[in-house]
Design a protein around this motif. Structure first.
Motif, PDB file in Angstrom:
ATOM      1  N   GLN A 115       0.874  -1.161   0.000  1.00  0.00           N
ATOM      2  CA  GLN A 115       0.000   0.000   0.000  1.00  0.00           C
ATOM      3  C   GLN A 115       0.906   1.203   0.000  1.00  0.00           C
ATOM      4  N   LYS A 116       0.290   2.339  -0.200  1.00  0.00           N
ATOM      5  CA  LYS A 116       1.098   3.558  -0.206  1.00  0.00           C
ATOM      6  C   LYS A 116       1.532   3.864   1.212  1.00  0.00           C
ATOM      7  N   LEU A 117       2.746   3.491   1.541  1.00  0.00           N
ATOM      8  CA  LEU A 117       3.266   3.799   2.860  1.00  0.00           C
ATOM      9  C   LEU A 117       4.380   4.816   2.690  1.00  0.00           C
ATOM     10  N   GLY A 124      -9.305   1.416   4.435  1.00  0.00           N
ATOM     11  CA  GLY A 124      -8.350   1.816   5.452  1.00  0.00           C
ATOM     12  C   GLY A 124      -7.927   0.705   6.397  1.00  0.00           C
ATOM     13  N   ARG A 176      -3.744   0.181   6.299  1.00  0.00           N
ATOM     14  CA  ARG A 176      -2.642   1.110   6.430  1.00  0.00           C
ATOM     15  C   ARG A 176      -1.985   1.191   7.809  1.00  0.00           C
ATOM     16  N   VAL A 187      -5.892   0.031  -1.898  1.00  0.00           N
ATOM     17  CA  VAL A 187      -6.121   0.273  -0.482  1.00  0.00           C
ATOM     18  C   VAL A 187      -7.611   0.272  -0.289  1.00  0.00           C
ATOM     19  N   TYR A 190       1.921   0.021   8.665  1.00  0.00           N
ATOM     20  CA  TYR A 190       3.016   0.678   9.371  1.00  0.00           C
ATOM     21  C   TYR A 190       3.501  -0.172  10.528  1.00  0.00           C
TER      22      TYR A 190
END
Lengths: 342, 297
Positions: free
Chosen positions: A135-137, B28, B31, B25, B35
């Protein structure tokens, strides 16, 4: 070692298949130039060019890859200390010794355990990580680099570092005590109940980055429109991953599994560096390759070592062919293959 | 959330092919977890490396009493000792020579052979390709003993040449399999244009193929270099003289020679990681691209 085999999957996995795909390609759109418009020298010139260009590579390849392999099969029939010409022909005695040696049986069993555990441990973890990282991290490229770091560090450095950390008074036990988990401290390297799990942890740490990178690449080859359509139809994130992403990732997964299996069958460096030549069998981590080096070269019995090499090769070959026949075959027949970015 | 709305509602705004780097994505979910996973993984990947590097700054008594911890005084003596000792640099030099020569050999021989396999039409081409590709089924482990005897008979024991030649040979299959599709993809029109302009096939090779194949060449070159830099089994058999040791053998010899001086071993080990890590950081895109390209065919 792994990177050598990456590409085996790129084209095909057995010589027969290669010839196959080669034949298909010759008639394909990318077939070599029709008739060269104007060349100097004609047919003989072209042949000379071919010889000139392929000759050196072929010579080096035949001399240092094919010839030694053929010689391994030959030496395997002799009792030979590595000096002069082997004269003591023993027929299949080396092979009988190998097949009856309980130490070798242990090594094969360890290899089998390592193959299975590599797939079972690395596969799910790597898929999960790849999904989470796909994903866009922020800092995505730095994450990719860091995951790949252990893969780039040499086996010797990895082995030296981990064996220092895993000693009874090493960093791992020290850390456990600091965390108040002193009862979990172990003799990680020589306790035969634990050593193989220690090895698997190190293997996972070292090679998981490779799996994650492969899977990330596979994921990026999956057209987004599919998951977009599913999302519009009301599918949840995990439903999409399970029903769309994972099946489409199939070819990448199967190729990774192939590379992992072959790599695990030929595992040598890490075991030899961490456990040395004697401890590995009592700790339960010896592999066919460490058995080969210990009982062949180190024991001065080169004929025997070559017989072990032949057995190791045959086992790898059989596993590779079975895998090719029953697992990879799906990718050449499967309708999904083309879409999945292969 | 915004990202997912965008991808759903206005799919046609940004052209996104299958190779697009913007991943799906949804809702949500991923995400924050992404991380978290990234942080955990990075810690897990780097902690052992950090232990080695930081350990090199500590003293042996510190390491013995408390194996995990920061140095009370950052002691650079171990690193200075290794860097001024001569052994380390000799081994760096040996590894560099072996790596550069292997890479050069693989690239030159592999490119020439791939050119023929990709762009000449002759009988036995498929068989020739199959012979090279079959090399992938033969790992060096299987051939190591006869290889050792062959190198001994050639008088190349304890010389880097005895490591370089087999390494070139064993790297050829990968190289050829990566380069052949690459060279085949060069449009025929370019070749025809070159021929019309009076270029011979060899001239075409030098003037057009070599420059056009550069990205592929760089990928295979990096793979060959890193494999050579880290290679252990072959040097273990061929190089018995300390003067010819490459870094992996050197690390092992050093760690058994100074087994009581843990801090120094850690310093030596971390210094020996640096070249490969730098090289990797510098060429990361190429390596990852090369690996994935190879798998995707």
């Amino acid at each position: 070692m792994l990177d050598t085999q990456v590409s085996s999957s790129a084209e095909a996995d057995t010589p027969a298949d290669l010839a196959d795909s080669e034949a298909r390609r010759a008639t394909g759109p990318l077939s070599p130039p029709r008739s060269p418009v104007r060349t100097r020298g004609g047919v003989w010139g072209a042949r000379a060019e071919i010889a000139l260009l392929v000759g050196p590579a072929l010579l080096v390849f035949l001399a240092f890859v094919i010839f030694p392999i053929v010689m391994a099969a030959y030496y395997g029939f002799f009792s030979w200390a590595g000096y002069g010409v082997p004269t003591d022909f023993v027929g299949f005695r080396n092979y009988l010794t190998i097949l009856q040696d309980p130490t070798f049986h242990d090594a094969v069993r360890h290899n089998a355990i390592i193959v299975v555990l590599s797939l079972v441990l690395q596969g799910p973890i790597a898929i999960l990580l790849a999904l989470l990282l796909n994903q866009k991290l922020r800092g995505q490229s730095i994450i990719r680099v860091l995951i790949f770091v252990p893969y780039v560090i040499s086996e010797v450095v990895v082995g030296t570092g981990w064996s220092l950390m895993l000693q009874t008074n090493g960093a791992v036990n020290g850390l456990l005590e600091k965390l108040g988990l002193g009862s979990f401290t172990q003799d990680w390297l020589s306790n035969p109940d634990i050593a193989i799990w220690t090895l698997m942890t190190i293997i996972t740490w070292k090679y998981i980055g490779f799996a994650v990178i492969l899977f990330l690449a596979g994921l990026q080859g999956i057209p987004e429109e599919l998951s977009e359509a599913a999302a519009i139809d009301g599918a949840s994130y995990w439903q999409i991953q399970r029903s769309i992403t994972l099946p489409l990732l199939g070819p990448t997964l199967r190729i990774w599994a192939f590379l992992s299996i072959i790599g695990a069958l030929q595992l040598f460096d890490l075991v030899y560096i961490i456990w040395g030549q004697y401890v590995s069998s009592t700790a339960g981590t010896s592999t066919m390759a460490t058995y080969l080096v210990t009982n062949g070269r180190n024991a001065g019995n080169y004929g025997f070592g070559n017989a072990v090499a032949v057995v190791l090769f045959l086992i790898s070959l059989v596993v590779a062919l079975i895998y090719q026949r029953y697992v990879l075959r799906r990718d050449t027949d499967g309708a999904l293959t083309g879409k999945a970015g292969r | 959330m915004t990202a997912s709305l965008q991808t759903v509602n206005i799919p046609g705004v940004r052209p996104r092919g299958p190779r697009s780097s913007s991943p799906p994505v949804r809702r949500g979910v991923g995400r924050p977890l992404g991380y978290a996973a990234a942080v955990i993984v990075i810690i897990a990947m780097l902690a052992p490396v950090a232990f080695i590097v930081i350990g090199g700054f500590r003293s042996n008594s510190e390491i013995t009493t408390d194996p995990v911890g920061w140095p009370s005084v950052w002691n650079i003596g171990n690193y200075i000792d290794v860097l001024t000792g001569g052994i380390f640099w000799r081994e760096v030099l040996n590894s560099t020579i072996a790596g550069v020569a292997t890479t050069a050999g693989v690239v030159v021989l592999g490119l020439m052979a791939s050119y023929v396999l990709a762009r000449y039409r002759f009988r036995g081409r498929g068989a020739l390709y199959a012979v090279f590709a079959a090399g992938l089924m033969f790992p060096m482990t299987v051939a190591i003993t006869p290889l050792y005897i062959l190198v001994k008979n050639l008088g190349l024991m304890n010389s880097l040449g005895g490591v370089i030649l087999p390494q070139i040979a064993f790297a050829l299959p990968t190289t050829i399999i990566i380069l052949v599709p690459f060279l085949r993809a060069i449009p025929d029109e370019i070749q025809e244009a070159a021929f019309i302009d009076g270029c011979s096939r060899l001239g075409f090779f030098w003037r057009m193929v070599v420059p056009l194949a550069m990205p592929g060449v760089i990928t295979v070159g990096i793979l060959a270099f890193i494999a050579s830099w880290n290679s252990y089994l072959l040097p273990l058999f061929i190089l018995n003289n300390e003067a010819t040791f490459t870094l992996p053998l050197g690390v092992q010899a050093f760690s058994s020679q100074y087994s009581v001086d843990t801090a120094k071993v850690l310093a030596f080990t971390s210094l020996s990681m640096i070249p490969a890590l730098l090289f990797f950081a510098f060429f990361e895109r190429r390596i990852v691209g090369g690996l994935t390209g190879a798998v995707k065919g």
